[in-house]
Design an enzyme around this catalytic site. Structure first.
Site, PDB file in Angstrom:
ATOM      1  N   ARG B 284      17.879  13.369  -7.302  1.00 29.22           N
ATOM      2  CA  ARG B 284      18.254  13.067  -5.983  1.00 29.22           C
ATOM      3  C   ARG B 284      19.751  13.127  -5.830  1.00 29.22           C
ATOM      4  O   ARG B 284      20.317  13.736  -4.785  1.00 29.22           O
ATOM      5  CB  ARG B 284      17.787  11.793  -5.262  1.00 29.22           C
ATOM      6  CG  ARG B 284      17.936  11.403  -4.131  1.00 29.22           C
ATOM      7  CD  ARG B 284      17.670  10.332  -3.594  1.00 29.22           C
ATOM      8  NE  ARG B 284      18.357   9.732  -2.276  1.00 29.22           N
ATOM      9  CZ  ARG B 284      19.417   8.807  -2.497  1.00 29.22           C
ATOM     10  NH1 ARG B 284      19.495   8.142  -3.659  1.00 29.22           N
ATOM     11  NH2 ARG B 284      19.978   8.227  -1.294  1.00 29.22           N
ATOM     12  N   SER B 299      16.886  10.843   1.197  1.00 31.84           N
ATOM     13  CA  SER B 299      16.586   9.382   0.595  1.00 31.84           C
ATOM     14  C   SER B 299      15.490   9.759  -0.449  1.00 31.84           C
ATOM     15  O   SER B 299      15.175  10.871  -0.629  1.00 31.84           O
ATOM     16  CB  SER B 299      15.982   8.509   1.668  1.00 31.84           C
ATOM     17  OG  SER B 299      14.721   8.722   2.273  1.00 31.84           O
ATOM     18  N   GLN B 371      13.442   8.093  12.155  1.00 26.91           N
ATOM     19  CA  GLN B 371      14.221   6.878  12.137  1.00 26.91           C
ATOM     20  C   GLN B 371      15.310   6.755  13.061  1.00 26.91           C
ATOM     21  O   GLN B 371      15.470   5.368  13.608  1.00 26.91           O
ATOM     22  CB  GLN B 371      14.936   7.134  10.667  1.00 26.91           C
ATOM     23  CG  GLN B 371      14.317   6.260   9.608  1.00 26.91           C
ATOM     24  CD  GLN B 371      14.438   7.121   8.374  1.00 26.91           C
ATOM     25  OE1 GLN B 371      15.382   7.755   8.116  1.00 26.91           O
ATOM     26  NE2 GLN B 371      14.003   6.626   7.109  1.00 26.91           N
ATOM     27  N   SER B 392       4.519   2.466   2.643  1.00 30.07           N
ATOM     28  CA  SER B 392       5.291   1.284   3.159  1.00 30.07           C
ATOM     29  C   SER B 392       6.384   0.807   2.243  1.00 30.07           C
ATOM     30  O   SER B 392       6.225   0.420   0.985  1.00 30.07           O
ATOM     31  CB  SER B 392       4.524  -0.068   3.550  1.00 30.07           C
ATOM     32  OG  SER B 392       5.518  -0.962   3.855  1.00 30.07           O
ATOM     33  N   ASN B 393       7.576   1.402   2.478  1.00 30.70           N
ATOM     34  CA  ASN B 393       8.792   1.040   1.732  1.00 30.70           C
ATOM     35  C   ASN B 393       9.607  -0.106   1.595  1.00 30.70           C
ATOM     36  O   ASN B 393      10.383  -0.384   2.149  1.00 30.70           O
ATOM     37  CB  ASN B 393       9.841   2.182   1.739  1.00 30.70           C
ATOM     38  CG  ASN B 393      10.776   2.429   0.595  1.00 30.70           C
ATOM     39  OD1 ASN B 393      10.661   1.548  -0.142  1.00 30.70           O
ATOM     40  ND2 ASN B 393      11.680   3.086   0.595  1.00 30.70           N
ATOM     41  N   GLY B 417       7.771  -1.108  -4.130  1.00 28.37           N
ATOM     42  CA  GLY B 417       8.761  -2.010  -4.105  1.00 28.37           C
ATOM     43  C   GLY B 417      10.230  -1.683  -4.190  1.00 28.37           C
ATOM     44  O   GLY B 417      10.293  -0.375  -4.492  1.00 28.37           O
ATOM     45  N   HIS B 445     -12.909  -0.248   0.117  1.00 29.89           N
ATOM     46  CA  HIS B 445     -14.075  -0.009  -1.247  1.00 29.89           C
ATOM     47  C   HIS B 445     -15.216   0.575  -0.774  1.00 29.89           C
ATOM     48  O   HIS B 445     -16.142   0.576  -1.369  1.00 29.89           O
ATOM     49  CB  HIS B 445     -14.120  -1.463  -1.771  1.00 29.89           C
ATOM     50  CG  HIS B 445     -14.272  -1.359  -3.324  1.00 29.89           C
ATOM     51  ND1 HIS B 445     -14.562  -0.313  -3.992  1.00 29.89           N
ATOM     52  CD2 HIS B 445     -13.934  -2.136  -4.077  1.00 29.89           C
ATOM     53  CE1 HIS B 445     -14.478  -0.427  -5.321  1.00 29.89           C
ATOM     54  NE2 HIS B 445     -14.387  -1.682  -5.524  1.00 29.89           N
ATOM     55  N   ASP B 449     -13.555   4.274  -4.714  1.00 27.47           N
ATOM     56  CA  ASP B 449     -13.770   3.489  -6.057  1.00 27.47           C
ATOM     57  C   ASP B 449     -12.378   3.371  -6.756  1.00 27.47           C
ATOM     58  O   ASP B 449     -11.652   4.330  -6.503  1.00 27.47           O
ATOM     59  CB  ASP B 449     -14.969   3.893  -6.744  1.00 27.47           C
ATOM     60  CG  ASP B 449     -14.593   5.338  -7.101  1.00 27.47           C
ATOM     61  OD1 ASP B 449     -15.956   6.070  -7.269  1.00 27.47           O
ATOM     62  OD2 ASP B 449     -13.488   5.795  -7.702  1.00 27.47           O
TER      63      ASP B 449
END
Lengths: 368, 475
Positions: B284, B299, B371, B392-393, B417, B445, B449
């Site tokens: 990057r 990013s 954004q 989801s960052n 994370g 579920h 699986d």
């Protein structure tokens, strides 16, 4: 040239240390910011905190493009909100009464602060006219009994508004030097039909820039001429003190005032109760649908909402679900968009329904 | 009984009068004849008709635009009562008395007349009526402002409180008001004093309208009354007068309630892993300036999104939707990958459409657009609908492992994370500085699986740990 040197020596811009301790019955200050919210906050601050008994104040300020509505006005009625958002023009609600104005750097704002007892708008406007005539004797400018200043007897170059508190008052007015008249007329026209409201309406007027009358006039020159006349009339030095509206030490509490002026609750939520009764003409596939919409909006929120759709156009119960969720929600395109798209997640998942829902919602959002 | 306007005559003070009327300038000449006195005993508060005073400029009528109080509210002197408008001037009318509003004489948009009653205020009998011309306290310099402005209301401390502050050299600006509308109460001053000196002070009465026999307490600088017992509590209790605030759930929040309730009906299972991003970080860095030349801010997300799409090509069930009755599974052709965004309003999830045919740069460009629209509050309905899979960052705010909630009608979601620098062992058994990010997946579920989720995650992870391998599968 000699004239310029004289001008420069007359205009002393003192640092903030001397700000509060000027001698004499008047003080002339100018904002270094072009942010409409910061500048309106300065007005609030002076109105609330300064003792104007011994010293009156003249505040000079200019803003980057913004539409400013009066205290009791309806932004949906007064301007083209979609155009404002597209062009990134700010919307502000001031605390004084009166009508809607468009500000950009070609417009100067003058605020005359006095005690409540000494509140006198005519005097202030006459001061401005006197200054203009002293600068350019050939200018045909005069004050009307509606507190406007007209150029050539027909073009409005200044509008007035005022705020009275318990002990202090202010009168502010605009002065068109070289504003963008095209943007002005475009943004001050609302496309909304079927709006009923008791909000103060604006009185449209033909406008003209002083620059058009005399290209040698700039905002700087005009500001200075008015400051000079004020200094003469108040028997003080021709001193313009620059202030920074972001300076919390100089103006304690200003940050909160600035923030408050930007909240949705103030800008939109203070709109007097109004209703919209209109018909959406939605083009869907090969036909055009007429959908009647009736809404009552209070504090900027949808109090009552009625959508009259052709039967079975949306699956049963879903139109009323939409209405139920819109009730109590802000009359705001962003709020409504996120609301209807989130709701869509728990609706039947078929494309036909989705396109109908989106069409209806987008049309409703266009009203906001 | 009448009180004359004190413009041209001396103060006249009346106590225990039943009605007090205030005349404006025009009625002044008649007032001499109407000087009737009537004193009568009053059992409770007296109702004072607070009249609309002169606005100036010869104005006789105004339009009432907003009430700041309602019947039954208690007000203090100088509180804002209403906002009226006259000919482009907006006027804030403030109360002259402490008391309770008993009657409001006008509705919004009514015309109010100067000299006629605006509101009826019940004031405390023993206090008497202040003289017409309010005695102004000496104006404060800007450093010691007595006003606290909240929501356009001019809220002062009552004169008694202000005196208390002055006598103790306290700047009102430093005291936190806990009364109605953040008004500074006497106990706020006492608490402030207690904090400064560490002293234990007697608890003070909360009511603003002080009953007659306790009036002496309002002036604490007066010599202590030895016959009065001041209770000194063993444990110091600071009175907390904050109130709970209840608001209705409306708009977008209401829709979220519905959606999240539906979401939690989905049987979730979680799967987490660690991704070693050292190579990606380096890549990057190299590509950032190239992207900038093409007007794109690059990013990590475009890489995460593209890798996810490549993974979905192999495991399309993760890009599917289960119908309401769990009868049919629809495999979505488009990879419309949602990106959770934190805005002022809360969590919104716009999506990048058709990632399967987008390059990393295309994705980055689209993300930039979403954004900026998101922060401006201008996302459109098409940006916010049609998503098939979400990332989801949350790591940009913080956190390592998470338990994300699937957004219906989707069947999977991943939470990323923050990237941390941690020690790891390389192939040679040496410790090196690794860029580690944790990912937490949740999946439905009912149709997915654990093995499928694990294999997808491994594939996604391998693309990111060795970015060059993405080249083999790029379409």
């Amino acid at each position: 040239s000699f004239k310029n040197c004289l001008w420069l020596s007359c205009v002393l811009r003192t640092p903030k240390a001397c700000f509060w301790s000027t001698a004499g019955g008047g003080l002339i200050i100018q904002s270094i910011s072009n942010d409409v919210y910061q500048n309106l906050a300065v007005e609030d601050w002076i109105h609330d905190h300064m003792d104007l008994e011994k010293q009156q104040v003249l505040f000079l300020w200019r803003n980057s493009p913004a539409v400013v509505i009066g205290r009791h006005q309806n932004p949906w009625q007064e301007c083209n909100l979609r155009l404002l958002r597209q062009k990134n023009i700010k919307l502000a609600r001031r605390r004084s009464g009166g009508g809607t104005v468009y500000h950009d750097l070609g417009n100067i704002n003058l605020t005359f602060f006095t005690t409540r007892k000494k509140y006198e708008r005519m005097e202030n406007l006459k001061l401005i006219v006197k200054a203009l005539k002293a600068l350019r004797p050939q200018l045909d400018v005069h004050v009307t009994d509606r507190y406007d200043i007209l150029l050539d007897r027909q073009y409005k170059i200044s509008g007035t508004a005022a705020k009275l508190g318990r002990t202090s008052a202010y009168h502010h007015c605009t002065l068109l030097c070289n504003a963008d008249k095209f943007v002005l007329s475009a943004v001050l026209k609302s496309p909304l039909k079927g709006l009923k409201s008791n909000a103060t309406p604006s009185v449209p007027a033909s406008v003209k820039n002083l620059f058009e009358e005399d290209p040698s006039l700039t905002s700087e020159i005009l500001l200075d001429a008015i400051a000079k006349e004020y200094a003469v009339q108040h028997q003080i030095d021709h001193h313009i003190t620059l202030i920074n509206p972001a300076d919390e030490t100089l103006l304690p509490g200003i940050t909160n005032k600035t923030k408050e002026l930007q909240t949705w609750e103030w800008v939109y939520g203070k709109t007097p109760k109004f209703s919209i009764s209109t018909c959406l003409n939605m083009a869907y596939k090969d036909s055009v649908l007429d959908v009647k919409i009736n809404m009552d909006i209070k504090h900027g929120r949808i109090e009552v909402c009625n959508i009259d759709l052709p039967e079975q156009w949306l699956p049963p119960g879903l139109c009323s679900e939409l209405v139920k969720n819109l009730t109590g929600s802000k009359f705001c395109p962003n709020e409504t968009t996120t609301l209807v798209t989130t709701l869509l997640r728990v609706c039947p998942q078929d494309d036909e329904f989705h396109s109908r829902w989106s069409l209806l919602c987008e049309n409703m959002i266009s009203l906001m | 009984v009448c009180i004359h306007r004190v413009r041209s005559c001396s103060n006249i003070r009346f106590i225990k009068s039943k009605y007090v009327c205030v005349f404006d300038k025009s009625a002044f000449k008649f007032s001499h004849q109407q000087r009737l006195f009537r004193t009568s005993a009053v059992s409770c508060g007296q109702i004072v008709q607070f009249k609309l005073s002169d606005i100036g400029e010869g104005i006789t009528e105004v339009t009432v635009k907003e009430w700041y109080i309602k019947e039954g509210d208690s007000v203090s002197q100088f509180d804002s009562i209403c906002e009226v408008q006259s000919d482009k001037a907006s006027v804030t009318i403030t109360s002259r008395y402490d008391g309770i509003i008993r009657k409001i004489h006008y509705n919004i948009d009514d015309i109010a007349f100067v000299g006629k009653p605006l509101v009826d205020i019940e004031i405390d009998a023993s206090k008497g009526v202040a003289s017409e011309d309010v005695v102004e306290t000496p104006p404060m310099s800007h450093e010691e402002h007595t006003h606290q402005e909240i929501k356009g209301h001019k809220t002062l401390a009552t004169p008694a409180v202000r005196r208390l502050a002055m006598e103790n050299n306290i700047k009102l600006s430093e005291v936190v008001g806990t009364g109605k509308d953040n008004r500074i109460l006497k106990e706020d001053i006492l608490n402030y004093l207690a904090k400064q000196t560490g002293a234990i002070l007697p608890p003070s009465p909360k009511a603003e309208i002080v009953p007659p026999q306790r009036k002496a307490e309002a002036v604490p600088a007066a010599p202590k009354d030895k016959t009065r017992k001041i209770p000194v509590p063993a444990a110091r209790t600071i009175a907390f007068s904050g109130k709970d605030k209840t608001e209705p759930v409306t708009g977008f929040q209401k829709a979220m309630v519905k959606t999240m309730s539906a979401a939690l009906k989905i049987p979730h299972f979680g799967y987490s892993d660690e991704v070693e991003l050292t190579q990606l970080v380096q890549l990057r860095e190299e590509l950032k300036p190239l992207a900038e030349i093409r007007g794109v801010k690059l990013s990590f997300m475009p890489f995460f999104i593209k890798a996810a799409s490549l993974g979905l090509l192999q495991y399309p069930i993760l890009n599917a939707s289960l119908d309401e009755n769990c009868q049919n599974v629809t495999y979505k052709a488009s990879h419309n990958i949602g990106v959770a965004m934190d805005t002022e309003q809360g969590l919104i999830v716009p999506n990048v459409k058709n990632v399967q045919v987008c390059s990393v740069l295309d994705i980055a460009l689209e993300l930039n657009r979403l954004q900026s629209l998101g922060s401006a509050g201008q996302l459109g309905t098409s940006d916010l609908t049609g998503g098939t899979f979400t990332l989801s960052n949350i790591g940009t705010i913080g956190g390592t492992y998470a338990k994300p909630v699937i957004l219906p009608p989707e069947v999977a979601i991943g939470a990323l994370g923050k990237i941390q620098v941690l020690p790891r062992f390389n192939g040679k058994g040496e410790v090196f500085k690794a860029q580690i990010m944790n990912v937490s997946w949740s999946a439905d579920h009912r149709i997915i699986d654990g093995a499928t989720m694990a294999r997808f995650s491994n594939l996604w992870k391998s693309y990111l740990e060795n970015p060059a391998s993405m080249l083999l599968d790029l379409k």
